[in-house]
Design a protein around this motif. Structure first.
Motif, PDB file in Angstrom:
ATOM      1  N   LEU A   1       0.847  -1.185   0.000  1.00 33.33           N
ATOM      2  CA  LEU A   1       0.000   0.000   0.000  1.00 33.33           C
ATOM      3  C   LEU A   1       0.885   1.237   0.000  1.00 33.33           C
ATOM      4  N   ILE A   2       0.701   2.094  -0.998  1.00 36.55           N
ATOM      5  CA  ILE A   2       1.405   3.372  -1.065  1.00 36.55           C
ATOM      6  C   ILE A   2       0.447   4.465  -0.628  1.00 36.55           C
ATOM      7  N   VAL A   3       0.868   5.295   0.306  1.00 31.89           N
ATOM      8  CA  VAL A   3       0.076   6.445   0.743  1.00 31.89           C
ATOM      9  C   VAL A   3       0.701   7.689   0.126  1.00 31.89           C
ATOM     10  N   GLY A   4      -0.008   8.328  -0.797  1.00 37.04           N
ATOM     11  CA  GLY A   4       0.495   9.520  -1.469  1.00 37.04           C
ATOM     12  C   GLY A   4       0.630   9.300  -2.954  1.00 37.04           C
ATOM     13  N   GLY A   5      -0.081  10.106  -3.728  1.00 35.38           N
ATOM     14  CA  GLY A   5      -0.096   9.925  -5.183  1.00 35.38           C
ATOM     15  C   GLY A   5       0.621  11.007  -5.946  1.00 35.38           C
ATOM     16  N   GLY A   6       1.605  11.672  -5.317  1.00 29.68           N
ATOM     17  CA  GLY A   6       2.402  12.660  -6.025  1.00 29.68           C
ATOM     18  C   GLY A   6       3.444  11.999  -6.904  1.00 29.68           C
ATOM     19  N   ILE A   7       4.525  12.719  -7.179  1.00 31.56           N
ATOM     20  CA  ILE A   7       5.560  12.194  -8.062  1.00 31.56           C
ATOM     21  C   ILE A   7       6.209  10.953  -7.453  1.00 31.56           C
ATOM     22  N   ALA A   8       6.553  10.995  -6.159  1.00 25.01           N
ATOM     23  CA  ALA A   8       7.205   9.853  -5.519  1.00 25.01           C
ATOM     24  C   ALA A   8       6.305   8.628  -5.527  1.00 25.01           C
ATOM     25  N   GLY A   9       5.043   8.794  -5.114  1.00 30.46           N
ATOM     26  CA  GLY A   9       4.131   7.658  -5.038  1.00 30.46           C
ATOM     27  C   GLY A   9       3.792   7.077  -6.390  1.00 30.46           C
ATOM     28  N   SER A  10       3.549   7.937  -7.373  1.00 31.81           N
ATOM     29  CA  SER A  10       3.205   7.455  -8.712  1.00 31.81           C
ATOM     30  C   SER A  10       4.389   6.756  -9.363  1.00 31.81           C
ATOM     31  N   ALA A  11       5.600   7.313  -9.188  1.00 30.80           N
ATOM     32  CA  ALA A  11       6.791   6.670  -9.743  1.00 30.80           C
ATOM     33  C   ALA A  11       7.040   5.324  -9.071  1.00 30.80           C
ATOM     34  N   LEU A  12       6.844   5.256  -7.758  1.00 31.16           N
ATOM     35  CA  LEU A  12       7.048   3.996  -7.051  1.00 31.16           C
ATOM     36  C   LEU A  12       6.029   2.953  -7.497  1.00 31.16           C
ATOM     37  N   ALA A  13       4.770   3.342  -7.643  1.00 29.99           N
ATOM     38  CA  ALA A  13       3.753   2.398  -8.111  1.00 29.99           C
ATOM     39  C   ALA A  13       4.123   1.835  -9.474  1.00 29.99           C
TER      40      ALA A  13
ATOM     41  N   ALA B   1       7.170   1.638 -10.728  1.00 24.67           N
ATOM     42  CA  ALA B   1       8.359   0.803 -10.579  1.00 24.67           C
ATOM     43  C   ALA B   1       8.011  -0.569 -10.008  1.00 24.67           C
ATOM     44  N   LEU B   2       7.112  -0.609  -9.047  1.00 15.49           N
ATOM     45  CA  LEU B   2       6.704  -1.884  -8.456  1.00 15.49           C
ATOM     46  C   LEU B   2       5.990  -2.768  -9.473  1.00 15.49           C
ATOM     47  N   ARG B   3       5.151  -2.182 -10.282  1.00 10.60           N
ATOM     48  CA  ARG B   3       4.435  -2.965 -11.293  1.00 10.60           C
ATOM     49  C   ARG B   3       5.399  -3.490 -12.356  1.00 10.60           C
ATOM     50  N   ALA B   4       6.508  -2.783 -12.578  1.00 18.49           N
ATOM     51  CA  ALA B   4       7.497  -3.277 -13.535  1.00 18.49           C
ATOM     52  C   ALA B   4       8.094  -4.599 -13.076  1.00 18.49           C
ATOM     53  N   HIS B   5       8.013  -4.881 -11.764  1.00 18.15           N
ATOM     54  CA  HIS B   5       8.504  -6.147 -11.212  1.00 18.15           C
ATOM     55  C   HIS B   5       7.345  -7.080 -10.859  1.00 18.15           C
ATOM     56  N   ASP B   6       6.147  -6.777 -11.375  1.00 19.71           N
ATOM     57  CA  ASP B   6       4.951  -7.604 -11.152  1.00 19.71           C
ATOM     58  C   ASP B   6       4.576  -7.719  -9.682  1.00 19.71           C
ATOM     59  N   LEU B   7       4.890  -6.685  -8.894  1.00 15.70           N
ATOM     60  CA  LEU B   7       4.497  -6.671  -7.495  1.00 15.70           C
ATOM     61  C   LEU B   7       3.120  -6.018  -7.357  1.00 15.70           C
ATOM     62  N   PRO B   8       2.220  -6.601  -6.552  1.00 16.57           N
ATOM     63  CA  PRO B   8       0.874  -6.035  -6.395  1.00 16.57           C
ATOM     64  C   PRO B   8       0.926  -4.760  -5.567  1.00 16.57           C
TER      65      PRO B   8
END
Length: 395
Positions: free
Chosen positions: A4-16, A18-25
């Motif tokens: 669970l990522i809390v925060g949808g700014g640049i950091a949160g959106s980039a992390l989401a 990046a995580l999906r690039a590794h097939d992480l939910p």
């Protein structure tokens, strides 16, 4: 692993992304309602930030978000004389990329769009009110009474991070710097800028760059008393712009001309400094971006560091079986770099003070200060999240 990522700014959106690039939910929640992303006018993505996007597999994001490249900085005093220059013409050759100017909201929107396309669920209007770690994970509570259970929670919710506050209630709060920042973009008949222009005015600091007759501008205005958290949200724009025009009246061209053509600022924000937290993580909670290491806008590194964080943390979560081990590796790889840049930003910010004696000293020493800081700049720009060599000393 449910993340669970809390925060949808640049950091949160980039992390989401990046995580999906590794097939992480991953699931992302954002306190602001959909379409309310107006915080910040524009930003500069440094060469290391551009390279971090490339490592993520999305090096075309700056162009897709309407960015344009610049090569360095020119500094001028209140008489209009250039007192220092930071060359960037060789950045592409040295670091593999040049700095890019982007509207902050456009960058975040493009990252979030791609994360959604990669399968990330975004929930907006979700304000975090509680966080409880337990043996099997973390439970996040929200203002509407709902809860979300996850294996780990990552705070990407900025300098006033609710995740940080609920996890480390005794952690130091951000401190007001005595500066109010604002900016925007204005249609004006001026030639394109080769470098960003910085002016130490008599009563404030002003920066601008021009692309296709559109001036992207910002100003740092000294203010001794800290504004209330919501005081600057609904300013009388006519009065505010009149105040800025008076503040810069008589300062070097084209500053008065840009302000004369401007009807409103995109936003006005007090600037804060975040004392370095002792740690960024527990066994199941971790911080990224400004929530962990807010750096001064003077560094031009805030967004770039956030994207670097995203790429590195996603790889650590991919490679380590236990979240605690992943977070420990991430902090080891990132904390020293971020804190060093934060210290450098404080030194740069101190040079913006305006006084007769201080201005004379600054004019005489700024060029030397920038030369001394050239190695720091090369270290910042030359960093690669994949560990490949890049950059070197800027002589």
């Amino acid at each position: 692993m449910e993340i669970l990522i809390v925060g949808g700014g640049i950091a949160g959106s980039a992390l989401a992304l990046a995580l999906r690039a590794h097939d992480l939910p991953v699931r992302l929640v954002e306190a602001r309602p959909e379409g309310s992303d107006t915080e910040g006018a524009f930003l500069t993505l440094a060469p290391n930030g551009v390279n971090a996007l490339r490592a993520l597999g999305h090096g075309d994001v700056p162009a897709a978000a309407g960015g344009f490249e610049l090569s360095g900085l020119d500094f001028h005093n209140a008489s209009g004389r250039r007192i220092a220059r930071l060359s960037g013409e060789d950045d592409a050759a040295r670091y593999g990329a040049r700095a890019v100017v982007l509207r902050r909201a456009a960058l975040r929107t493009e990252l979030a769009r791609r994360a959604r396309e990669a399968g990330v669920r975004f929930d907006t209007g979700a304000r975090l009110t509680g966080l409880a770690e337990h043996g099997d994970g973390v439970r996040a509570a929200f203002a509407d009474g709902t809860t979300i259970d996850a294996d780990v929670v990552i705070g990407a919710d900025g300098i006033w991070s609710a995740v940080r506050r609920h996890t480390w209630p005794d952690a130091p709060l951000p401190t007001y710097t005595g500066i109010v920042d604002c900016g925007g973009w204005t249609k004006v008949d001026l030639p394109d800028s080769a470098r960003q222009q910085m002016i130490f005015g008599r009563r404030g600091f002003f920066g601008y760059a021009v692309k296709d007759n559109l001036a992207y501008w910002f100003t740092n205005v000294p203010r001794a008393t800290e504004p209330a958290r919501s005081e600057l949200d609904d300013l009388d724009q006519t009065r505010w712009m009149s105040t800025l025009r008076d503040l810069y009246d008589g300062d070097p061209a084209p500053v008065p001309r840009i302000l004369a053509a401007t009807q409103r600022a995109v936003g006005v924000w007090p600037l804060y400094d975040l004392p370095s937290p002792r740690t960024w993580c527990t066994e199941r909670v971790c911080l990224v971006g400004d929530a962990a290491h807010a750096v001064s806008p003077s560094t031009g590194q805030g967004a770039s560091l956030a994207i670097e964080d995203a790429v590195v943390l996603a790889r650590c979560l991919r490679d380590e079986q236990a979240p605690a081990a992943a977070f420990t590796s991430y902090q080891r790889l990132r904390k020293g770099r971020a804190e060093k840049i934060a210290r450098f930003g404080r030194q740069v910010g101190e040079r913006k003070a305006s006084s007769a004696t201080g201005s004379l000293f600054r004019d005489l020493t700024l060029s030397l200060f920038l030369r001394m800081g050239a190695r720091a700049t090369a270290e910042q720009y030359g960093y690669r999240v994949d560990g490949s060599p890049s950059g070197g000393r800027r002589d």
